[in-house]
Design a protein around this motif. Structure first.
Motif, PDB file in Angstrom:
ATOM      1  N   ILE A 215      48.142 -49.289   2.887  1.00  0.00           N
ATOM      2  CA  ILE A 215      47.087 -49.428   1.885  1.00  0.00           C
ATOM      3  C   ILE A 215      46.688 -50.881   1.652  1.00  0.00           C
ATOM      4  CG2 ILE A 215      47.845 -47.315   0.725  1.00  0.00           C
ATOM      5  CD1 ILE A 215      48.982 -49.111  -1.517  1.00  0.00           C
ATOM      6  N   HIS A 216      47.535 -51.813   2.067  1.00  0.00           N
ATOM      7  CA  HIS A 216      47.226 -53.228   1.865  1.00  0.00           C
ATOM      8  C   HIS A 216      46.698 -53.900   3.129  1.00  0.00           C
ATOM      9  CE1 HIS A 216      48.694 -53.600  -2.240  1.00  0.00           C
ATOM     10  NE2 HIS A 216      49.729 -52.843  -1.897  1.00  0.00           N
ATOM     11  N   ALA A 217      46.311 -53.119   4.138  1.00  0.00           N
ATOM     12  CA  ALA A 217      45.702 -53.715   5.333  1.00  0.00           C
ATOM     13  C   ALA A 217      44.506 -54.545   4.905  1.00  0.00           C
ATOM     14  CB  ALA A 217      45.275 -52.618   6.304  1.00  0.00           C
ATOM     15  N   CYS A 218      44.283 -55.657   5.574  1.00  0.00           N
ATOM     16  CA  CYS A 218      43.280 -56.637   5.158  1.00  0.00           C
ATOM     17  C   CYS A 218      41.873 -56.026   5.090  1.00  0.00           C
ATOM     18  CB  CYS A 218      43.270 -57.812   6.129  1.00  0.00           C
ATOM     19  SG  CYS A 218      42.028 -59.061   5.741  1.00  0.00           S
ATOM     20  N   PRO A 219      41.238 -56.000   3.907  1.00  0.00           N
ATOM     21  CA  PRO A 219      39.880 -55.453   3.821  1.00  0.00           C
ATOM     22  C   PRO A 219      38.859 -56.341   4.502  1.00  0.00           C
ATOM     23  CG  PRO A 219      40.524 -56.416   1.717  1.00  0.00           C
ATOM     24  CD  PRO A 219      41.745 -56.440   2.593  1.00  0.00           C
ATOM     25  N   GLY A 220      39.182 -57.630   4.657  1.00  0.00           N
ATOM     26  CA  GLY A 220      38.256 -58.559   5.285  1.00  0.00           C
ATOM     27  C   GLY A 220      38.349 -58.619   6.796  1.00  0.00           C
ATOM     28  N   ALA A 221      39.108 -57.703   7.399  1.00  0.00           N
ATOM     29  CA  ALA A 221      39.250 -57.713   8.866  1.00  0.00           C
ATOM     30  C   ALA A 221      37.911 -57.650   9.589  1.00  0.00           C
ATOM     31  CB  ALA A 221      40.164 -56.574   9.312  1.00  0.00           C
ATOM     32  N   PRO A 222      36.945 -56.815   9.161  1.00  0.00           N
ATOM     33  CA  PRO A 222      35.647 -56.798   9.865  1.00  0.00           C
ATOM     34  C   PRO A 222      34.955 -58.158   9.859  1.00  0.00           C
ATOM     35  CG  PRO A 222      35.866 -54.858   8.472  1.00  0.00           C
ATOM     36  CD  PRO A 222      37.008 -55.768   8.117  1.00  0.00           C
ATOM     37  N   LEU A 223      35.054 -58.885   8.759  1.00  0.00           N
ATOM     38  CA  LEU A 223      34.439 -60.210   8.686  1.00  0.00           C
ATOM     39  C   LEU A 223      35.159 -61.192   9.603  1.00  0.00           C
ATOM     40  CD1 LEU A 223      32.475 -62.235   7.399  1.00  0.00           C
ATOM     41  CD2 LEU A 223      34.184 -62.593   5.588  1.00  0.00           C
ATOM     42  N   ALA A 224      36.484 -61.183   9.565  1.00  0.00           N
ATOM     43  CA  ALA A 224      37.256 -62.085  10.419  1.00  0.00           C
ATOM     44  C   ALA A 224      36.968 -61.817  11.887  1.00  0.00           C
ATOM     45  CB  ALA A 224      38.746 -61.926  10.130  1.00  0.00           C
ATOM     46  N   ARG A 225      36.941 -60.558  12.274  1.00  0.00           N
ATOM     47  CA  ARG A 225      36.665 -60.217  13.675  1.00  0.00           C
ATOM     48  C   ARG A 225      35.259 -60.667  14.079  1.00  0.00           C
ATOM     49  NH1 ARG A 225      40.168 -55.192  12.934  1.00  0.00           N
ATOM     50  NH2 ARG A 225      41.836 -55.484  14.483  1.00  0.00           N
ATOM     51  N   LEU A 226      34.298 -60.484  13.181  1.00  0.00           N
ATOM     52  CA  LEU A 226      32.928 -60.908  13.472  1.00  0.00           C
ATOM     53  C   LEU A 226      32.867 -62.421  13.666  1.00  0.00           C
ATOM     54  CD1 LEU A 226      29.817 -60.232  13.534  1.00  0.00           C
ATOM     55  CD2 LEU A 226      29.834 -60.770  11.082  1.00  0.00           C
ATOM     56  N   GLU A 227      33.443 -63.170  12.735  1.00  0.00           N
ATOM     57  CA  GLU A 227      33.386 -64.628  12.809  1.00  0.00           C
ATOM     58  C   GLU A 227      34.076 -65.156  14.062  1.00  0.00           C
ATOM     59  OE1 GLU A 227      33.186 -65.544   7.994  1.00  0.00           O
ATOM     60  OE2 GLU A 227      35.018 -66.015   9.118  1.00  0.00           O
ATOM     61  N   LEU A 228      35.223 -64.582  14.410  1.00  0.00           N
ATOM     62  CA  LEU A 228      35.953 -65.044  15.586  1.00  0.00           C
ATOM     63  C   LEU A 228      35.210 -64.688  16.870  1.00  0.00           C
ATOM     64  CD1 LEU A 228      39.609 -64.217  14.504  1.00  0.00           C
ATOM     65  CD2 LEU A 228      38.546 -66.477  14.659  1.00  0.00           C
ATOM     66  N   ARG A 229      34.650 -63.494  16.923  1.00  0.00           N
ATOM     67  CA  ARG A 229      33.895 -63.104  18.131  1.00  0.00           C
ATOM     68  C   ARG A 229      32.697 -64.020  18.339  1.00  0.00           C
ATOM     69  NH1 ARG A 229      29.400 -60.052  18.615  1.00  0.00           N
ATOM     70  NH2 ARG A 229      29.591 -59.110  16.536  1.00  0.00           N
ATOM     71  N   LEU A 230      31.955 -64.291  17.283  1.00  0.00           N
ATOM     72  CA  LEU A 230      30.736 -65.098  17.415  1.00  0.00           C
ATOM     73  C   LEU A 230      31.035 -66.538  17.800  1.00  0.00           C
ATOM     74  CD1 LEU A 230      28.640 -63.752  14.407  1.00  0.00           C
ATOM     75  CD2 LEU A 230      28.348 -63.234  16.829  1.00  0.00           C
TER      76      LEU A 230
END
Length: 393
Positions: free
Chosen positions: A331-346
């Protein structure tokens, strides 16, 4: 290694050897649960860490004396705030932010030192993290330099374990946020239409969110994002500088980047550990732990566990993503993972597209970050752009 061996000693040895990941590997293989006066019970194995993450009733996340929304909360309070926060990282918000973030990444690569060695962490990675996060939250460019300076001060105080300095630095950061909230309230209907304003308009159980909760949410998003994105970027560039074949493959097949990024960050984790506290007596890997005991979950070890990943240093783009604890689990998995993945990919796309290759510097060696930080404190890098000699024109 037995139970009397402290993790503090192991960390000191890792610092001396300048190879902390290898040190964690050795501890995990010899003694997967270690008791230490400073870090208390520390878990090194993937299975033990996952079991804790998936049992929030027994292992509480409320480990801080300070308000921490929502990652320092337990159910049912955590569930309420988590439901409020997750929409801020949904697909539509990520799609809207992508072109903005891509331009930030492209501009930074265009402005970067090319064909000359420079310090990558402070001279590139931290700058990108601050610019991207400010753009996502709707914060002004005037905060870029103060936040860059704040990151450096926070890092130094963390390494020194200077509690007085850390307290003052936390108050300084909260001051930035409270100023932003005050400006938006004064602007009323003319306040910027951004994520920070949207968060201020949210409610919990029909009541406006308190400023204390808003500050905590924005602090957690920003402090975590700034440090982790810079650390991740340093790890990725260092890894690909040492693995030119993979760097070449990703340069011409960018669709492979998302899985490759997660795998590289499994091999060299940017996040070292998180904490929990037991709500009742429990047995972990044969060790009896009383209620009220603190635990340290060592991500940097669990994500390299041979029992799950075989050879931990082997790069594989086809691993089961559910086993990778880069962004946590439960339940505490990072909610900001989509943002982090986007920023790192770009940013990796732009770095690969804007260079012929990147290589480790020759005038100085990388300096590993010391516990509790991950990645590198310093990373000399050369971004190479080979120009055409004109004979092919």
């Amino acid at each position: 290694m037995n139970d009397t061996t402290t993790l503090s000693n192991a960390v000191q040895q890792a610092s001396v050897s300048k190879d902390p990941i290898t040190a964690y590997d050795q501890i995990r293989q010899r003694c997967p649960v270690v008791h230490d006066e400073r870090l208390h019970w520390t878990l090194f194995k993937h299975e033990d860490v996952v079991n804790v993450l998936n049992d929030p009733q027994t292992f509480s996340n409320a480990v801080s004396r300070h308000v921490s929304v929502p990652n320092g909360m337990d159910q049912p309070e955590h569930t309420i705030y988590r439901a409020l926060i997750e929409p801020f990282f949904n697909e539509s918000r990520m799609a809207a932010f992508e072109p903005v973030c891509q331009e930030i990444a492209a501009e930074l690569v265009r402005q970067s030192h090319q064909n000359q060695e420079f310090e990558f962490i402070s001279g590139f990675a931290q700058i990108y993290a601050v610019r991207a996060q400010c753009a996502f939250l709707g914060w002004p460019e005037s905060l870029h330099e103060p936040l860059n300076q704040w990151v450096r001060k926070n890092h130094q105080a963390t390494l020194a374990q200077d509690r007085q300095a850390l307290s003052e630095i936390a108050v300084e950061f909260d001051g930035y946020i409270r100023t932003l909230l005050e400006e938006r309230r004064k602007a009323g209907t003319h306040a910027p239409d951004d994520l920070t304003t949207a968060l201020m308009l949210e409610t919990v159980n029909g009541q406006p969110i308190s400023d204390e909760a808003i500050v905590s949410i924005l602090r957690n998003w920003t402090v975590g994002e700034l440090g982790s994105i810079a650390a991740c970027l340093g790890i990725l560039v260092n890894y690909l500088a040492k693995n030119l074949k993979l760097q070449h493959q990703l340069r011409y097949k960018p669709k492979l980047l998302p899985a490759a990024i997660d795998e590289i960050l499994r091999i060299h984790p940017p996040l070292i550990a998180s904490r929990r506290v037991t709500t009742q007596a429990v047995t972990v890997a044969g060790h009896h732990i009383e209620a009220g005991e603190r635990l340290t979950l060592l991500w940097a070890s669990a994500n390299r566990d041979e029992a799950v990943f075989g050879k931990p240093d082997e790069f594989r783009n086809d691993r089961d993503p559910s086993q990778n604890l880069l962004y946590g689990a439960g339940i505490h998995a990072c909610p900001g993972a989509p943002l982090a993945r986007l920023e790192l990919r770009l940013i990796m796309q732009e770095l690969l597209k804007g260079t012929s290759r990147f290589a480790l510097g020759e005038n100085a060696a990388p300096v590993h970050a010391m516990y509790p930080a991950g990645g590198f404190d310093s990373l000399p890098i050369k971004l190479v752009m080979e120009t055409c000699c004109g004979a092919c024109s």
